[in-house]
Enzyme design. Structure first.
Site, short mmCIF file in Angstrom:
data_model
loop_
_atom_site.label_atom_id
_atom_site.label_comp_id
_atom_site.label_asym_id
_atom_site.label_seq_id
_atom_site.Cartn_x
_atom_site.Cartn_y
_atom_site.Cartn_z
N ASN A 211 0.88 -1.18 0.00
CA ASN A 211 0.00 0.00 0.00
C ASN A 211 0.91 1.23 0.00
OD1 ASN A 211 -1.80 2.05 0.42
ND2 ASN A 211 -2.40 1.42 2.49
N TRP A 212 1.01 1.87 -1.15
CA TRP A 212 1.94 3.01 -1.27
C TRP A 212 1.38 4.30 -0.66
CZ3 TRP A 212 4.86 3.11 -6.62
CH2 TRP A 212 5.69 1.99 -6.68
N HIS B 137 -9.41 1.53 5.58
CA HIS B 137 -8.09 1.79 6.17
C HIS B 137 -8.24 2.82 7.29
CE1 HIS B 137 -3.90 2.82 6.67
NE2 HIS B 137 -3.60 1.71 6.00
N GLU C 235 -4.79 -4.21 11.18
CA GLU C 235 -3.76 -3.17 11.24
C GLU C 235 -3.96 -2.33 12.50
OE1 GLU C 235 -2.07 -2.28 7.04
OE2 GLU C 235 -3.75 -0.94 7.41
N GLY D 57 3.30 2.79 10.66
CA GLY D 57 4.33 3.82 10.48
C GLY D 57 5.11 4.17 11.73
N SER E 295 4.01 -1.60 10.32
CA SER E 295 5.47 -1.64 10.51
C SER E 295 6.09 -2.99 10.13
CB SER E 295 5.85 -1.25 11.94
OG SER E 295 5.52 0.11 12.17
P1 13P Z 1 3.36 0.74 7.52
O1 13P Z 1 3.86 -0.57 6.97
O2 13P Z 1 4.09 1.94 6.98
O3 13P Z 1 3.33 0.71 9.02
O4 13P Z 1 1.85 0.92 7.03
C1 13P Z 1 0.98 -0.13 7.18
C2 13P Z 1 -0.27 0.20 6.47
O5 13P Z 1 -0.98 1.12 6.86
C3 13P Z 1 -0.60 -0.59 5.27
O6 13P Z 1 -1.91 -0.36 4.85
#
Ligand code: 13P
Length: 255
Positions: A5-6, A101, A170, A176, A214
């Site tokens: 997911n960019w 999300h 998540e 992040g 993460s």
């Molecule tokens: P990170 O891998 O940057 O923590 O993001 C996870 C995410 O939100 C994927 O949808």
């Protein structure tokens, strides 16, 4: 199943570098790998498909194709400035969509009612795979109400055509941040999610549950070796083609 997911990252130059780094580092695989780039770059991935076709010939027909997905969809069309309708993604042969999300819930005020409308709109669409994200905040985790929060977010599953839906767990506090739950705790939560959905489903379907938050090529193995972890939704670490390929390769060797 491994999905990149960019979010709102990337650019034309980055896509070129990413593509060659990914192709040079990724081994053949036989499971679902997808990328959800910013919507404006979706058509630039035709280059990636072309290169992967060439590689397919070199690797005894092992599956190389990378599915392209939408980071979110609008539930409707017409006079909705800025929105991208599901039928527009269908025109580009888009294979999957992410909805719910936590960044959509937080920054765009999306709630269960709206997410349910997206689910209903997606049910009859040509986007084959639908990924519903759920997760608790740090505060909710500290209060010990994670399962209650997830159960509430899972109320929308009664609108789903469950055969094509995947859940992504998540935790908001893990996104992040470089922090993650203990892999054993992730496994327990994934089992809980599967049980909740199975008990809701008319034909007792048990969904696949991916973990996101993460994930890197350093910690991926610790998640993938857990029984109820069916893949990963990767944000920051997916922006580097080599790192994302490493995560795909780790999944290949552990599952
Ligand atoms: P990170 O891998 O940057 O923590 O993001 C996870 C995410 O939100 C994927 O949808």
């Amino acid at each position: 199943m491994i999905i990149a997911n960019w979010k709102s990252n990337g650019g034309l130059m980055m896509i070129q570098d990413w593509t060659s780094d990914f192709i040079n580092s990724c081994s053949p695989k036989d499971f679902y790998v997808g990328i959800a780039p910013p919507v404006i770059y979706i058509s630039d991935f035709s280059l990636l498909e072309w290169d992967l076709d060439t590689l397919e010939e070199r690797s005894n027909n092992k599956i190389w194709d990378i599915k392209i997905g939408a980071q979110d969809v609008d539930h409707s069309s017409g006079s909705r400035t800025g929105a991208v309708a599901i039928k527009m993604f269908e025109d580009f042969g888009i294979d999957f969509a992410i909805i719910g999300h936590s960044e959509r819930r937080e920054h765009f005020n999306e709630d269960n009612d709206l997410i349910k409308q997206k689910i209903i709109a997606l049910n009859g669409s040509n986007l084959k795979t639908k990924i519903l994200c759920i997760g608790e905040t740090k505060e909710e985790n500290d209060k010990g109400i994670t399962k209650d929060v997830l159960k509430n977010q899972l109320e929308v599953v009664d609108a789903m055509d469950l055969e094509n839906f995947i859940i992504a767990y998540e935790p908001v506090w893990a996104i992040g941040s470089g922090l993650t739950p203990d892999p054993k705790d992730i496994n327990e939560i994934h089992k809980y999610i599967k049980d909740v959905v199975q008990s809701t489903s008319a034909n007792n379907l048990v969904p696949k549950v991916m973990y996101g938050g993460s994930v890197t090529d350093k910690n991926a193995e610790s998640f993938f070796t857990e029984q109820f972890v069916d893949g990963a939704l990767v944000g920051g670490a997916s922006l580097n083609g080599k790192t994302f390929a490493n995560i795909v390769n780790i999944y290949s060797s552990t599952k």
